[in-house]
Design an enzyme around this catalytic site. Structure first.
Site, PDB file in Angstrom:
ATOM      1  N   CYS A   1      -6.364   1.528  -7.024  1.00  0.00           N
ATOM      2  CA  CYS A   1      -7.396   0.517  -7.248  1.00  0.00           C
ATOM      3  C   CYS A   1      -8.783   1.116  -6.994  1.00  0.00           C
ATOM      4  O   CYS A   1      -9.074   1.573  -5.887  1.00  0.00           O
ATOM      5  CB  CYS A   1      -7.152  -0.686  -6.331  1.00  0.00           C
ATOM      6  SG  CYS A   1      -8.487  -1.893  -6.340  1.00  0.00           S
TER       7      CYS A   1
ATOM      8  N   CYS B   1     -10.601  -0.375  -4.002  1.00  0.00           N
ATOM      9  CA  CYS B   1     -10.161   0.170  -2.718  1.00  0.00           C
ATOM     10  C   CYS B   1     -10.778   1.556  -2.507  1.00  0.00           C
ATOM     11  O   CYS B   1     -11.235   1.886  -1.409  1.00  0.00           O
ATOM     12  CB  CYS B   1      -8.639   0.271  -2.671  1.00  0.00           C
ATOM     13  SG  CYS B   1      -7.776  -1.318  -2.829  1.00  0.00           S
TER      14      CYS B   1
END
Length: 463
Positions: free
Chosen positions: A383, A386
């Protein structure tokens, strides 16, 4: 989407014809691509076929019912080139070239059969590069009907600054009407953005590209680590078709693929190029008004797009070819379903961070009394959001080391995702939870500000 033509002496423009159905518009063919010999194609791989095209410059008969802008100029296309063209090799040759050089090569090679795709954001740099070459160029843009007012005003400012007319492409009115009547104005918040983007963006783009042999985009490798990290400066478009139709009929140029976002902004400031006023309000990546918002400290620039979706591949479909088959399996319908690739390197690596497995996470969540409170991030290493907060979270862990708060991480994608959604309040990645010392119920971090100071304020308020 729209196209514009400019030169140092004169300006000429016309609009693509719109249809009231989903049928493609008809366009005159000024130049075309033809697939290589069938026998040769049969013996080559798909990737080779996509990179081998043969440009043809014989002018076919003109369809006078719809005359695109390309037919209004007397500018000849490049001289006929014998043999096949390997655009993969061409990309390697231009890998270290400047955006200006790449833009010049693109305009020189395709003449009036190439156009710049302009979204109304920092990709205005493409128009400045084209202007600096001194060659005629065309610009098109997709008007989805749901852009910010600031974007529409910016379009007008760009036209006046460069002395061009942007050629706008609009979605099919019947398709938009059917979508809105059946699902409402904001269905994308419930079932994903792909359907709306397909109607308002992808299909209009497809119609526009059918009148071209090549197009120029503002894609950069650093924009979206999950989907754009490997884009070349030039490639045969793997998704869309050009004038001739079929695989290999459209070439896609990405002149700023290797340029960092900061360098783009330095260029715009140095050249005194107008910018969308939304950029001064915290917007970086700009799309339709309902699907775009400012980004906060510690967030990746693409996190301002379709923020309610938990997806690795935040693409609207215009650059669908960036998404690899294995990535599509990871993302499913674009809302984060599926299992993540095990080959992705882990993140949040620090000696002050505790890595929790499923058993450890269950034990932590089950405790009513803990020796110390815990801060845990639920994440997926693929991600990009993230990844964007990795630095601030690791710094926070270092600051909290020895200060009475444990900091941990739990990889919550793949097989663990359903558990995290049901038991740990996972909505999207990343999700940050604080486990108090004397309570089993975790407290979810409510803000999207992921800088160190904001996260520390959250911890200090609860410990």
């Amino acid at each position: 989407m729209a196209l514009a033509v400019t030169s140092s002496n004169s300006i000429s423009s016309s609009s693509f014809a719109l249809t009231s159905s989903s049928n493609d518009i008809k366009v005159s063919q000024i130049g075309s691509f033809r697939l290589v010999d069938r026998a040769h194609v049969a013996s080559t791989s798909l990737s080779q076929r996509r990179s081998l095209v043969r440009p043809l410059n014989a002018e076919p008969k003109r369809n006078d019912s719809v005359v695109p802008l390309a037919a209004t100029l007397a500018t000849p296309v490049a001289e006929k080139v014998e043999g096949e063209e390997d655009f993969e090799q061409f990309a390697k040759e231009l890998e270290n070239a400047s955006p200006l050089e790449i833009m010049d090569r693109a305009l020189e090679k395709f003449g009036n059969d190439i156009a710049i795709a302009f979204s109304g954001a920092e990709d205005v740099a493409l128009i400045e590069y084209a202007h600096l070459t001194g060659r005629p160029f065309r610009v098109f843009s997709l008007d989805t009907g749901r852009l910010n007012p600031e974007t529409y005003r910016f379009f007008d400012e760009v036209e006046k600054h460069f002395g061009i007319r942007i050629e706008y492409m609009f979605p099919d009115a019947v398709e938009v009407q059917a979508l809105v009547r059946s699902k409402g104005l904001f269905s994308f918040y419930e079932d994903g953005h792909q359907e709306c983007c397909r109607v308002r963006k992808v299909r209009p783009l497809r119609r526009a590209l059918k009148g071209l042999r090549a197009w120029i985009t503002g894609q950069r490798k650093d924009q979206s680590p999950g989907t754009r990290s490997e884009i070349p400066v030039v490639q045969v478009d793997p998704v869309f078709e050009g004038l001739e139709g079929g695989v290999g009929s459209l070439v896609k140029w990405n002149p700023v693929a290797n340029v960092k976002g900061n360098d783009i902004w330095n260029f715009l400031r140095t050249m005194d190029v107008p910018i969308n006023s939304l950029h001064t309000q915290g917007y970086i990546s700009i799309g339709c008004e309902p699907c775009t918002r400012p980004v906060l400290p510690g967030q990746h620039e693409r996190e301002g797009r379709w923020w309610w979706e938990d997806a690795k591949a935040k693409e609207c479909g215009l650059h669908k070819g960036n998404i690899k088959q294995e990535d599509a399996a990871v993302n499913g319908n674009g809302n984060g379903a599926g299992n993540a690739s095990e080959a992705v390197a882990d993140i949040f690596n620090s000696q002050n961070l505790v890595t929790l497995n499923r058993t450890g996470m269950e034990n932590l969540a089950r405790l009513d009394h803990r020796q110390e409170p815990w801060l845990v991030v639920l994440y997926a290493p693929w991600c990009q959001f993230c990844q964007a907060m990795e630095g601030s979270y690791v710094e926070l862990a270092d600051k909290l080391a020895g200060n009475g708060v444990k900091v941990g991480k739990f990889r919550a994608d793949g097989d663990q995702k359903e558990y995290a959604k049901q038991k740990l309040q996972l909505g999207s990645f990343p999700t940050i939870l604080f486990f108090p010392k004397h309570s089993s119920k975790p407290i979810k971090y409510p803000s999207e500000k992921r800088d160190v100071d904001s996260l520390m304020a959250f911890v200090d308020a609860l410990r």
